[in-house]
Design a protein around this motif. Structure first.
Motif, PDB file in Angstrom:
ATOM      1  N   ILE A  97       0.948  -1.160  -0.120  1.00 37.94           N
ATOM      2  CA  ILE A  97      -0.113   0.049  -0.180  1.00 37.94           C
ATOM      3  C   ILE A  97       0.943   1.171  -0.071  1.00 37.94           C
ATOM      4  O   ILE A  97       1.700   1.358   0.997  1.00 37.94           O
ATOM      5  CB  ILE A  97      -0.944   0.021   1.205  1.00 37.94           C
ATOM      6  N   PHE A 100       1.127   3.873   3.023  1.00 40.77           N
ATOM      7  CA  PHE A 100       1.553   3.239   4.161  1.00 40.77           C
ATOM      8  C   PHE A 100       2.963   3.067   4.310  1.00 40.77           C
ATOM      9  O   PHE A 100       3.698   2.626   3.285  1.00 40.77           O
ATOM     10  CB  PHE A 100       0.975   1.842   4.479  1.00 40.77           C
ATOM     11  N   GLU A 104       3.587  -0.111   8.772  1.00 41.96           N
ATOM     12  CA  GLU A 104       1.793  -0.209   8.597  1.00 41.96           C
ATOM     13  C   GLU A 104       1.510  -1.149   7.625  1.00 41.96           C
ATOM     14  O   GLU A 104       0.392  -1.899   7.863  1.00 41.96           O
ATOM     15  CB  GLU A 104       1.532   1.270   8.065  1.00 41.96           C
ATOM     16  N   PHE A 108      -1.056  -3.841   8.710  1.00 43.06           N
ATOM     17  CA  PHE A 108      -2.384  -3.792   8.054  1.00 43.06           C
ATOM     18  C   PHE A 108      -3.253  -5.070   8.250  1.00 43.06           C
ATOM     19  O   PHE A 108      -4.397  -5.188   8.519  1.00 43.06           O
ATOM     20  CB  PHE A 108      -2.342  -3.280   6.723  1.00 43.06           C
ATOM     21  N   ILE A 109      -2.680  -6.018   7.498  1.00 40.25           N
ATOM     22  CA  ILE A 109      -3.287  -7.672   7.498  1.00 40.25           C
ATOM     23  C   ILE A 109      -3.840  -7.972   9.070  1.00 40.25           C
ATOM     24  O   ILE A 109      -4.963  -8.643   9.088  1.00 40.25           O
ATOM     25  CB  ILE A 109      -2.597  -8.484   6.861  1.00 40.25           C
ATOM     26  N   LEU A 111      -4.326  -5.951  11.463  1.00 39.65           N
ATOM     27  CA  LEU A 111      -5.422  -4.858  11.797  1.00 39.65           C
ATOM     28  C   LEU A 111      -7.102  -5.551  11.109  1.00 39.65           C
ATOM     29  O   LEU A 111      -7.926  -5.532  12.066  1.00 39.65           O
ATOM     30  CB  LEU A 111      -5.680  -3.723  11.310  1.00 39.65           C
ATOM     31  N   LEU A 112      -6.782  -6.179  10.161  1.00 38.73           N
ATOM     32  CA  LEU A 112      -8.104  -6.661   9.403  1.00 38.73           C
ATOM     33  C   LEU A 112      -8.366  -8.014  10.412  1.00 38.73           C
ATOM     34  O   LEU A 112      -9.512  -8.298  10.312  1.00 38.73           O
ATOM     35  CB  LEU A 112      -7.645  -7.341   7.996  1.00 38.73           C
ATOM     36  N   ARG A 156       4.567  -9.186   5.174  1.00 38.85           N
ATOM     37  CA  ARG A 156       3.036  -8.969   5.295  1.00 38.85           C
ATOM     38  C   ARG A 156       2.330 -10.262   5.178  1.00 38.85           C
ATOM     39  O   ARG A 156       1.692 -10.691   6.211  1.00 38.85           O
ATOM     40  CB  ARG A 156       2.558  -7.929   4.270  1.00 38.85           C
TER      41      ARG A 156
ATOM     42  N   THR B   3      -7.707   2.808  10.828  1.00 30.56           N
ATOM     43  CA  THR B   3      -7.056   2.465   9.811  1.00 30.56           C
ATOM     44  C   THR B   3      -7.540   2.905   8.224  1.00 30.56           C
ATOM     45  O   THR B   3      -6.868   3.326   7.330  1.00 30.56           O
ATOM     46  CB  THR B   3      -6.526   1.084   9.664  1.00 30.56           C
ATOM     47  N   ARG B  10      -4.788   9.570   3.339  1.00 35.40           N
ATOM     48  CA  ARG B  10      -3.637   9.607   2.794  1.00 35.40           C
ATOM     49  C   ARG B  10      -3.553   9.308   1.021  1.00 35.40           C
ATOM     50  O   ARG B  10      -3.036   9.971   0.481  1.00 35.40           O
ATOM     51  CB  ARG B  10      -2.583   8.572   3.233  1.00 35.40           C
ATOM     52  N   ARG B  14      -2.243  11.561  -2.628  1.00 38.13           N
ATOM     53  CA  ARG B  14      -1.508  10.901  -3.531  1.00 38.13           C
ATOM     54  C   ARG B  14      -0.915  11.821  -4.381  1.00 38.13           C
ATOM     55  O   ARG B  14      -0.039  11.764  -5.131  1.00 38.13           O
ATOM     56  CB  ARG B  14      -1.953   9.560  -3.959  1.00 38.13           C
ATOM     57  N   GLU B 296      -3.986  -2.063  -6.815  1.00 34.76           N
ATOM     58  CA  GLU B 296      -3.957  -2.279  -5.179  1.00 34.76           C
ATOM     59  C   GLU B 296      -4.964  -2.750  -4.499  1.00 34.76           C
ATOM     60  O   GLU B 296      -4.935  -3.359  -3.562  1.00 34.76           O
ATOM     61  CB  GLU B 296      -3.717  -0.795  -4.694  1.00 34.76           C
ATOM     62  N   MET B 299      -5.293  -6.452  -4.637  1.00 30.58           N
ATOM     63  CA  MET B 299      -4.512  -6.955  -3.630  1.00 30.58           C
ATOM     64  C   MET B 299      -5.034  -6.910  -2.207  1.00 30.58           C
ATOM     65  O   MET B 299      -5.068  -8.011  -1.751  1.00 30.58           O
ATOM     66  CB  MET B 299      -3.102  -6.129  -3.489  1.00 30.58           C
ATOM     67  N   LEU B 300      -5.837  -5.959  -1.837  1.00 30.45           N
ATOM     68  CA  LEU B 300      -6.496  -5.699  -0.675  1.00 30.45           C
ATOM     69  C   LEU B 300      -7.557  -6.892  -0.679  1.00 30.45           C
ATOM     70  O   LEU B 300      -7.532  -7.284   0.672  1.00 30.45           O
ATOM     71  CB  LEU B 300      -7.117  -4.218  -0.583  1.00 30.45           C
ATOM     72  N   ILE B 303      -5.741 -10.152  -0.118  1.00 26.58           N
ATOM     73  CA  ILE B 303      -5.107 -10.647   0.975  1.00 26.58           C
ATOM     74  C   ILE B 303      -6.288 -11.002   2.318  1.00 26.58           C
ATOM     75  O   ILE B 303      -5.939 -11.117   3.296  1.00 26.58           O
ATOM     76  CB  ILE B 303      -3.770  -9.546   1.579  1.00 26.58           C
ATOM     77  N   GLY B 304      -7.442 -10.324   1.836  1.00 25.12           N
ATOM     78  CA  GLY B 304      -8.329 -10.696   2.815  1.00 25.12           C
ATOM     79  C   GLY B 304      -9.277  -9.348   3.331  1.00 25.12           C
ATOM     80  O   GLY B 304      -9.927  -9.377   4.680  1.00 25.12           O
ATOM     81  N   ARG B 309     -15.070  -3.148   3.837  1.00 21.63           N
ATOM     82  CA  ARG B 309     -14.119  -2.299   3.945  1.00 21.63           C
ATOM     83  C   ARG B 309     -13.407  -1.609   2.854  1.00 21.63           C
ATOM     84  O   ARG B 309     -13.413  -0.344   2.931  1.00 21.63           O
ATOM     85  CB  ARG B 309     -13.015  -3.069   4.792  1.00 21.63           C
TER      86      ARG B 309
END
Lengths: 235, 406
Positions: A97, A100, A104, A108-109, A111-112, A156, B3, B10, B14, B296, B299-300, B303-304, B309
């Motif tokens: 990310i 981050f 971070e 992050f993972i 935190l999830l 990560r 988060t 943020r 960018r 991106e 990817m989020l 990874i779960g 969210r």
């Protein structure tokens, strides 16, 4: 019991127009602690197989089992949750990310996963130390080299304490030194912490370090063999 | 949650230039919108205050049929008792009785239909600000007998000036036609040209002598401590005295009441128009951001990160972006309105046109905290609506995007 297993896995793209058989009846079983590389020429089905193992793509037929659970029939939302707790990913393009810091990104993972702040901080610190980036934890991806970014990506992937880690061409964008450095870290994790790695690669240096090499040709398993690996530490 | 908010915030920065352009558009749009609403409010409030303070007052008493019929014999019964009650009610600040009828004004030039208003100069001065409209000559407390003051427009139409005489003809309380000669002692100019053309003022005692053999009053104007008391005071008067109708300024002047309602609606309409235009900017910016971040977001999800969210992050991003612009726009608009509410916005170049419509050319913009909240609510609502589409597109991104090697 196998950590990950496929049974007669097939994937056909464009079945109604110009069918492309990306996977043909693939059945493999990967045990805990294996360090496996899936190799083969471009278009041989390595990435497709990896996506199936990670639950990112659905097969046309056959099934994928992770830790005794069939994931191919899971609902998408359940699958996202399943991936969060069971599968780690390392991508060719690192895919951190960008807004981050390294710390971070690793946190992050967790935190999830709704872990406690204290645990998240301690584990992120520990993992960044393990991948040799303890002094770069406040750096953002844009401030790090490709090798450093990929090491953050490995940290990560490990952070969520998955059953296994899938790495798609993890060294493809790295220079030789960074690639060997990354391999050292991954093989050390595998050796010392019994972390299971499955990665697809073209890179002969990576293949040389794998204890099991599955060779794919035209979507089918051509060869599946174990090899003796001499553990070396490279600079 | 924290988060997700951090990512959203943020992400906004960018591309500082892109976000900055949208922010500038939001700030400028909201500033313009809020100040415009403030000016409209100022115009409306000015009109309302002027009408209440110069003539209508907070409440009025009439014979029940007087306002509809206008005949001089429809005067207020129990006038002295009512005055006594008003005198002793603590809510009443001032009051004045008026004798009113319609009639004709004759000059050597022409004849015009006018409303003749017989007023008591002293109590009228204490109750209303009408005397401030005098632009030439004297008020009705002049020593000149049979004095009259007329509007500037009427004076111009009749080619009259102070010192000239005019004749008023009207029906007395016995339904007989009667007339009297009056000396012009003063000329007034109110905010409404039409009012100036249609109204003349004489002393009520001299007017009453012409109207009949007994004192008659057709209107009592009442100023109260607070405008909100008008409802209860008129209710008390109506229950206590038979044969009269006491009404609040809102009942007497529905158009003024409508202006108050209109002010509230205008806040929403203007904000919606501005935000509707800005919504496309928000939509465009969010879609561009989304297309740049396909991998991106893939990817989020890989990874779960749950889709709810991902959806929330995109929504937070657009709401935070808009709110940042909104806060800046509000601060700028608040400062502008604060400055102009003191010095006034002088639109002197439009003074003649404004006067034709009954408006003053100096406007004092105003905006209540409640109206800021309404504007903020509309902004958030429209932003959420504009963000839903990019957010839905976001959660539809295939996690395989993350694994693409190109």
């Amino acid at each position: 019991m196998a950590i990950v297993q496929t049974k007669n896995l097939s994937k056909v793209y464009n079945p109604d127009t110009v069918p492309v058989h990306a996977l043909r009846d693939v059945s493999i079983s990967i045990e805990k602690g294996e360090f496996t590389s899936i190799v083969g020429p471009s278009g041989s089905g390595k990435t497709t197989l990896l996506n199936m193992l990670g639950g990112l793509d659905k097969p046309s037929s056959g099934s994928v089992w992770v830790n005794g659970k069939e994931i191919t029939s899971m609902k998408e939302s359940d699958l996202i949750d399943f991936r969060l707790y069971n599968i780690g990913f390392v991508f060719q393009h690192y895919n951190l990310i960008p807004v981050f810091t390294a710390h971070e990104n690793v946190s992050f993972i967790m935190l999830l996963q709704n872990r406690s702040k204290k645990e998240i901080k301690e584990r992120a610190d520990e993992l960044l130390e393990e991948v040799g980036l303890g002094d770069r934890k406040n750096a953002r991806p844009v401030e790090m080299s490709g090798g450093q970014q990929q090491r953050v990506a490995v940290a990560r992937a490990l952070a969520s304490e998955p059953k296994f880690i899938l790495a798609d061409e993890p060294t493809a964008n790295l220079d030789s030194t960074s690639a060997m450095n990354l391999l050292d870290i991954m093989s050390r994790m595998n050796r010392e912490q019994n972390v299971t790695f499955v990665f697809s690669t073209h890179d002969q240096r990576v293949i040389d370090r794998a204890r099991r090499v599955i060779t794919m040709v035209d979507g089918a398993i051509h060869k599946d063999e174990y090899q003796n690996v001499e553990e070396t530490k490279t600079g | 949650m924290k988060t997700l908010l951090t990512i959203a915030w943020r992400n906004i920065w960018r591309h500082p230039a892109r976000s900055g352009v949208l922010l500038a558009a939001i700030v400028a749009g909201l500033w313009a919108g809020v100040v415009t609403v403030g000016i409209i409010n100022g115009l409306l409030q000015q009109r309302i205050d002027y009408m209440i303070e110069s003539e209508i007052t907070h409440a009025q008493i009439h014979h029940p049929e007087f306002l509809a019929e206008g005949y001089s014999w429809l005067h207020i019964p129990h006038h002295d008792e009512i005055i006594n009650w008003l005198e002793n009610d603590s809510r009443v600040v001032n009051y004045t009785s008026r004798t009113i009828t319609d009639g004709m004004l004759q000059s050597p030039v022409k004849t015009s239909g006018v409303r003749i208003r017989g007023i008591d100069a002293e109590t009228e001065r204490q109750t209303t600000t009408f005397h401030e409209n005098l632009i030439e000559g004297e008020y009705l407390d002049s020593d000149v007998p049979s004095a009259i003051i007329i509007g500037a427009e009427l004076a111009a139409e009749h080619n009259m000036e102070t010192g000239n005489r005019v004749v008023l003809t009207f029906e007395d309380i016995n339904n007989e036609l009667t007339s009297g000669s009056f000396h012009i002692v003063g000329i007034f100019r109110s905010a409404s040209v039409e009012y100036d053309r249609r109204n003349v003022f004489v002393r009520s005692d001299e007017f009453i002598e012409l109207l009949g053999d007994q004192p008659v009053f057709h209107e009592i104007g009442i100023m109260l401590g607070h405008e909100e008391q008008a409802g209860e005071v008129t209710a008390d008067l109506n229950s206590r005295f038979a044969g009269i109708t006491a009404q609040t300024w809102r009942q007497l002047s529905p158009e003024l009441s409508m202006l108050v309602e209109l002010g509230g609606v205008m806040v929403i309409i203007i904000t919606m128009i501005i935000m509707a235009a800005l919504a496309f900017g928000i939509l465009n910016t969010m879609l561009m951001a989304l297309f740049e971040r396909m991998r991106e977001i893939g990817m989020l999800i890989s990874i779960g990160m749950s889709k709810i969210r991902v959806f929330s992050t995109i929504m937070f991003e657009s709401v935070m972006l808009t709110l940042t612009g909104t806060v800046a726009g509000f601060v700028l608009a608040w400062g502008t309105i604060r400055y102009l509410s003191g010095s006034g916005l002088n639109l002197e170049m439009f003074a003649d046109g404004a006067a034709q419509l009954g408006w003053d050319h100096v406007i004092y913009p105003e905006l209540t905290p409640g109206e800021y909240v309404i504007i903020l609510s509309v902004v958030i609502l429209i932003t959420l609506m504009a963000s839903v589409y990019p957010a839905i597109k976001g959660i539809r991104i295939n996690p395989l995007e993350a694994a693409k090697n190109t």
